[in-house]
Design a protein around this motif. Sequence first.
Motif, mmCIF file in Angstrom:
data_model
loop_
_atom_site.group_PDB
_atom_site.id
_atom_site.type_symbol
_atom_site.label_atom_id
_atom_site.label_comp_id
_atom_site.label_asym_id
_atom_site.label_seq_id
_atom_site.Cartn_x
_atom_site.Cartn_y
_atom_site.Cartn_z
ATOM 1 N N MET A 112 13.191 -36.230 -14.881
ATOM 2 C CA MET A 112 12.828 -35.032 -14.139
ATOM 3 C C MET A 112 11.405 -35.101 -13.610
ATOM 4 O O MET A 112 11.081 -34.506 -12.576
ATOM 5 N N GLY A 113 10.537 -35.824 -14.296
ATOM 6 C CA GLY A 113 9.184 -36.013 -13.781
ATOM 7 C C GLY A 113 9.184 -36.754 -12.456
ATOM 8 O O GLY A 113 8.467 -36.394 -11.521
ATOM 9 N N MET A 114 10.025 -37.801 -12.352
ATOM 10 C CA MET A 114 10.159 -38.511 -11.095
ATOM 11 C C MET A 114 10.874 -37.659 -10.045
ATOM 12 O O MET A 114 10.496 -37.620 -8.875
ATOM 13 N N TYR A 115 11.903 -36.966 -10.505
ATOM 14 C CA TYR A 115 12.673 -36.100 -9.601
ATOM 15 C C TYR A 115 11.801 -34.989 -9.017
ATOM 16 O O TYR A 115 11.977 -34.569 -7.876
ATOM 17 N N SER A 127 15.558 -33.031 2.037
ATOM 18 C CA SER A 127 16.047 -31.665 2.238
ATOM 19 C C SER A 127 14.948 -30.636 2.040
ATOM 20 O O SER A 127 14.877 -29.642 2.769
ATOM 21 N N ILE A 128 14.065 -30.843 1.061
ATOM 22 C CA ILE A 128 13.010 -29.865 0.803
ATOM 23 C C ILE A 128 11.867 -30.029 1.785
ATOM 24 O O ILE A 128 11.235 -29.041 2.193
ATOM 25 N N LEU A 129 11.572 -31.260 2.194
ATOM 26 C CA LEU A 129 10.509 -31.489 3.172
ATOM 27 C C LEU A 129 10.765 -30.695 4.444
ATOM 28 O O LEU A 129 9.842 -30.140 5.051
ATOM 29 N N ALA A 156 16.420 -42.875 -7.972
ATOM 30 C CA ALA A 156 15.638 -43.058 -6.756
ATOM 31 C C ALA A 156 16.409 -42.597 -5.522
ATOM 32 O O ALA A 156 15.838 -42.015 -4.593
ATOM 33 N N VAL A 157 17.725 -42.837 -5.509
ATOM 34 C CA VAL A 157 18.561 -42.379 -4.393
ATOM 35 C C VAL A 157 18.584 -40.860 -4.339
ATOM 36 O O VAL A 157 18.492 -40.261 -3.257
ATOM 37 N N LEU A 158 18.685 -40.222 -5.491
ATOM 38 C CA LEU A 158 18.691 -38.760 -5.538
ATOM 39 C C LEU A 158 17.346 -38.185 -5.080
ATOM 40 O O LEU A 158 17.295 -37.177 -4.380
ATOM 41 N N ILE A 159 16.260 -38.820 -5.472
ATOM 42 C CA ILE A 159 14.930 -38.348 -5.078
ATOM 43 C C ILE A 159 14.773 -38.396 -3.571
ATOM 44 O O ILE A 159 14.214 -37.480 -2.957
ATOM 45 N N ALA A 160 15.284 -39.454 -2.937
ATOM 46 C CA ALA A 160 15.177 -39.579 -1.481
ATOM 47 C C ALA A 160 15.900 -38.435 -0.781
ATOM 48 O O ALA A 160 15.363 -37.817 0.156
ATOM 49 N N THR A 188 23.565 -30.514 -6.197
ATOM 50 C CA THR A 188 24.313 -31.746 -6.459
ATOM 51 C C THR A 188 23.417 -32.804 -7.087
ATOM 52 O O THR A 188 23.820 -33.490 -8.041
ATOM 53 N N CYS A 189 22.207 -32.952 -6.562
ATOM 54 C CA CYS A 189 21.274 -33.946 -7.105
ATOM 55 C C CYS A 189 20.975 -33.665 -8.572
ATOM 56 O O CYS A 189 21.009 -34.570 -9.420
ATOM 57 N N GLN A 190 20.681 -32.417 -8.886
ATOM 58 C CA GLN A 190 20.314 -32.076 -10.251
ATOM 59 C C GLN A 190 21.491 -32.249 -11.214
ATOM 60 O O GLN A 190 21.316 -32.699 -12.348
ATOM 61 N N THR A 191 22.680 -31.913 -10.754
ATOM 62 C CA THR A 191 23.857 -32.086 -11.608
ATOM 63 C C THR A 191 24.127 -33.559 -11.880
ATOM 64 O O THR A 191 24.426 -33.946 -13.024
#
Length: 539
Positions: free
Chosen positions: A172-175, A58-60, A49-53, A154-157
Motif C-alpha cells: 500500500m505504501g507503493m500503491y 486515473s487520479i492524475l 506496478a501494473v496497478l499503480i500505473a 478494482t485496483c485496490q481489490t
Amino acid sequence: MVPYSRLDRMADLELEPRRNETRRSPGHPAGTADPFTPHPAKGWGLPLAVLIAGMFMSILDTSIVNVAMTSIRKDFGASTESVQWISTAYSLTEGVVVPASAWLGARFGLKRVYIWSLVLFTVASALCALAGGLGSLIFFRILQAIPGGVIPVTCQTILYRIVPRNRLGAAMGMYGVGVVVAPAIGPTLGGYLIEHFDWRAIFYVNMPIGILGTIAAVAVLSKFPTDRGRPFDLAGFACIAGALFALLLALEEGSSWGWTSYPVLILFAVAVNLLALFVVVELQVDHPLLNLRVFRHWPFVNSLVLVAGMMIGLFAVMFYIPVFLQSVQGLSALDAGLVLLPQGMVMAVLMPVAGQLYDRFGARWLAVAGLTLTGTGILMLSDISVGVPRGEVVLGTVVMAAGLGLGMMPVMTGGLSALPNAFTDVGSAISTLTQRVSSALGLAVLTAIVTADRAQLWADRSGLLAGSGADINPRVAQLQQQGDPGLIQLWQQLSNQVQTQAYGNAFAIAGTVTLAAVAFAFLLRSGRPAAGADKPMAH
C-alpha cells in the motif's frame, strides 16, 4: 419484508470466520478456488506496478484538468460557469459508477474489468483531446469518468487478493504513490504541457500510459474467479446513484447557485432521503450492492473518519494554493506547479517508507505523527500574506506532505486489513466513495466560508473608501488623486488582501479539523499486523 430468521441465517453466514483458505464461498461452485482467497504471495511486485500505473493515470486526470480550464475557455469562447462542467460532469459520473464497481469485478472478473477500464479510459482520453467543442468535450469526459470510477476500486481489490497480509503495508505504501502523489504533481505537469504545447496534451499524455498499462495487465495479471450467479441490485444502485448524484451536484454548484437556494436545498433533501432508502433496501435484499454490515468493524469505520480528515486538508491546499499563487501573486500555471512540486516528491519518498514501518509497527503511531504533521503544515499556511515568500509556502506544503506520506496509507491499510477477505471489494468501494465525498464536501464547506469571509472583509475595508477630509487614509487619498488608474490599483490591492485573508482562514479551519482527528488515530491498532490470510469478523 424478509423474515427475521432468514436475515439471521444470512448474517451467520457472513459473520462466520473463514479459517480454511480453500473453503468454498456460499454459492461458489465446488472444486474451484474461493474468489475471496488471496493468491500465493509469490510474484506480487510486478502486478502491483501494473496497478499503480493504472491508478496513477486515473487520479492524475482529476487534478491535471483543473489547470487547463482557462485555456479551454479561451479556445472555445465559453463562460467560466460552462467550462466548469468539464470537471463537474466527471465528478458526478465517477461518483455514480463507484458503487457498482464491486459488483462488476465479482460478476465479470477483476482482471477483465481492469483491462477494459484501461482501454475505455485511454480511448475516452483520446476523444477528449480531439473534441471540437465544449459540448463534445463534456460528453467525452463523462465517458472517461465511467472507467475512472471503476479503476480505483478494482485496483485496490486486486491488491488485497495478491498481497499477503503481513506485506500489505509495503504494498500500500507503493500503491499510495498513485493515490496521493498524482494530484500533487498534476498542477506542475499540467502547467508544463499547457505552457509548451496545448491543453489537448493533458489528455494525450494518458495514451502511452494506458496502452502500455493494458498490455502489461494482459501479460502480468492473473485471472480471478467470478461469481456469475450474483444478481445486480438494481434498486440499491438506483438509490445510491441518485443520492450521490444529488449530493455531489449540490456540493459542486452550491457556491454559484447559493447554498440556501431552492435547487441546492432540494438536492440535499433528495440525497438524504435516497441514502436512507438505500440503507433500508440493502438490509432487505439477499445480494446487496454494498453490504452495509461492513460498518460493524470499528477499525474500518475509524479509518474512514481519518482518511476524510486528511482528504479535506489535502484538497483545500491543492485547490486554494494554486489559485493564490496565480491570481494573487501572478505566477504562471507552470511556476505555480513548481512551487507545489516539492510536496509531491516528499510524499513519493515517504509513502513506501511508511508502508515498511506499518508492517513492523502497525498504524497507530504513524497515523498520529502523520495527522499531526498534516494539520501543522496546513496551519502554517494559514499565516500567508499577499507578499509571502515562496519558501514559506513550500515549507508549509512540505510539512503537510510529510504527514500525508507517513499517515495516509497506514490508515487505509489498517482499516481495510481489519475486514475479512469477503468484504474487501465492498470496503474498497466505500473507501473510494469516502475519499471522493469527503474531499468534495470539505471543499464545498470551505468555499462557502471563503465566500462569506470575503464579503465580510470587503465590508470591513469599505471604510477606507468612505472616509473624507481628515479621516481619509493618506495612502488612499494619494491613489484617489491619480484618478481611475489609482482606483483600479487600490481595488486590486484590497482584493488581493481580502482573498488572501479568506484563504488563510480556510486553512486555519482545515488544519484544526485535521489536528482534531489525531484523537481518533490513538484508537488504531499498534504492533505488527497479523500475517494470517483472514480474520474473523467482529460481532
